[in-house]
Design an enzyme around this catalytic site. Structure first.
Site, PDB file in Angstrom:
ATOM      1  N   GLU A 160      -4.069   7.851   7.385  1.00  0.00           N
ATOM      2  CA  GLU A 160      -5.575   7.489   7.538  1.00  0.00           C
ATOM      3  C   GLU A 160      -5.246   5.414   8.576  1.00  0.00           C
ATOM      4  OE1 GLU A 160      -5.838   4.551   3.276  1.00  0.00           O
ATOM      5  OE2 GLU A 160      -4.331   5.745   3.933  1.00  0.00           O
TER       6      GLU A 160
ATOM      7  N   GLU B  36       4.873  10.310   3.606  1.00  0.00           N
ATOM      8  CA  GLU B  36       3.905   9.157   3.807  1.00  0.00           C
ATOM      9  C   GLU B  36       3.152   8.342   4.971  1.00  0.00           C
ATOM     10  OE1 GLU B  36       0.997   8.631   1.067  1.00  0.00           O
ATOM     11  OE2 GLU B  36       2.272  11.023   0.778  1.00  0.00           O
TER      12      GLU B  36
ATOM     13  N   HIS C 237       0.639  -1.166  -0.271  1.00  0.00           N
ATOM     14  CA  HIS C 237      -0.165  -0.276  -0.027  1.00  0.00           C
ATOM     15  C   HIS C 237       1.094   1.237   0.138  1.00  0.00           C
ATOM     16  CE1 HIS C 237      -1.971   3.488   2.443  1.00  0.00           C
ATOM     17  NE2 HIS C 237      -2.694   2.840   1.506  1.00  0.00           N
TER      18      HIS C 237
ATOM     19  N   GLU D  96       2.592   1.943  -3.649  1.00  0.00           N
ATOM     20  CA  GLU D  96       0.906   2.741  -3.928  1.00  0.00           C
ATOM     21  C   GLU D  96       1.051   3.608  -4.165  1.00  0.00           C
ATOM     22  OE1 GLU D  96      -3.532   3.322  -3.466  1.00  0.00           O
ATOM     23  OE2 GLU D  96      -3.010   1.429  -3.145  1.00  0.00           O
ATOM     24  N   HIS D  97       0.966   4.056  -3.358  1.00  0.00           N
ATOM     25  CA  HIS D  97       1.293   6.074  -2.784  1.00  0.00           C
ATOM     26  C   HIS D  97       2.163   6.425  -3.323  1.00  0.00           C
ATOM     27  CE1 HIS D  97      -1.934   6.553   0.902  1.00  0.00           C
ATOM     28  NE2 HIS D  97      -2.303   6.027   0.507  1.00  0.00           N
TER      29      HIS D  97
END
Length: 288
Positions: A175, A168, A95, A98-99
């Site tokens: 998140e 991030e 994940h 992906e960011h």
């Protein structure tokens, strides 16, 4: 007793009604008019099998198209890289990667990527699941070449700057905090943990919250090298899209990727064992 009769009537396709002075009555009138379609038959438009074309390009990427008349076209790149392919100590890197693919490449800055897509009226998005990652673009039919160019640039030329890696970490940590305060998300993560508790399939897609700040740029680069290779990718086009055009574009913008990962082991390919059972969770800090 009346509720049982009503349930049975609905199963048989009847219509329930209440008539004054006569109690509960049932009509034989069908709830849905299927026309000439036999009961239980799936309409053609909803059938799983549609006419499509498939070609494998030089580095093993499969290109598949399903064409239909439209003013728009969608292109998606599926990679067999999800949270199940991680290690316990660096869960969340699929994940995380992906960011980072949205943070700039050797050809485009983060801001340049965003404005270039938006100014054309197109849409760019991605998501990570337990078993794959998908990057996809929806565009006007005249912009298919641009879509493949953008996706290829993101997945082949991203630079993974240390600055964006550190930023991030905080973004994904927030998140995860939001996910942990969401009742539905927490429920689903606990379901996966309960039934696949001895496998990476049971861990959260976003990773363990304690791990996020431990992820390094080197981990991200190694995960990309291990999982983002030709034979592990599929490019799909739908809508107003011509198959041979997409094949040529895929060769042009994705051809630099290696066919294989050089023999590196892909983790956790074993079938996870399903463990039925009950899990009771109490969290007094979760918002009501």
């Amino acid at each position: 007793m009346a509720s049982q009769r009503k349930f049975g009537s609905m199963l048989s396709g009847g219509r329930y009604s209440q008539q004054r002075g006569r109690g509960t009555q049932f009509s034989e009138e069908k709830l849905i008019d299927n026309g000439d379609l036999a009961l239980g038959e799936i309409p053609e438009i909803l059938k799983y099998e549609h006419e499509h074309q498939e070609t494998t390009i030089s580095n093993g990427i499969r290109v598949m198209t399903e064409t239909s008349p439209s003013e728009v076209a969608a292109v998606g790149v599926f990679i067999g890289a999800g949270s199940r392919h991680e290690k316990m100590e660096n869960s969340g890197e699929a994940h995380f990667l992906e960011h980072l693919h949205f943070k700039g490449s050797s050809r485009r800055s983060r801001y340049g990527l965003e404005t270039e897509v938006e100014n054309r009226g197109n849409q760019l998005n991605a998501y990570t699941s337990r078993e794959f990652t998908l990057y996809h673009m929806l565009s006007f039919k005249s912009d298919v070449a641009h879509s493949v160019d953008v996706l290829g640039d993101m997945l082949c030329n991203s630079v993974y700057e240390h600055f964006h890696v550190e930023v991030e970490k905080d973004t994904i940590w927030q998140e995860l905090q939001a996910t942990n305060n969401d009742h539905f998300e927490t429920l689903m993560e606990n379901v996966y943990f309960n039934v696949y508790r001895e496998h990476m399939m049971g861990l959260p897609i976003l990773g363990e919250i304690e791990n996020i700040h431990k992820i390094t740029r080197q981990m991200i680069v190694e995960f990309h090298q291990r999982m983002y290779f030709g034979e592990n990718m599929v490019i799909v086009g739908t809508g107003s899209i011509e198959h041979n055009q997409l094949v040529d574009l895929a060769e042009q913008h994705f051809g630099k990727l290696q066919r294989t990962n050089g023999g590196q082991a892909i983790l956790n390919l074993d079938k996870p064992e399903f463990n039925p059972g009950l899990l009771y969770v109490r969290d007094d800090q979760m918002p009501q």
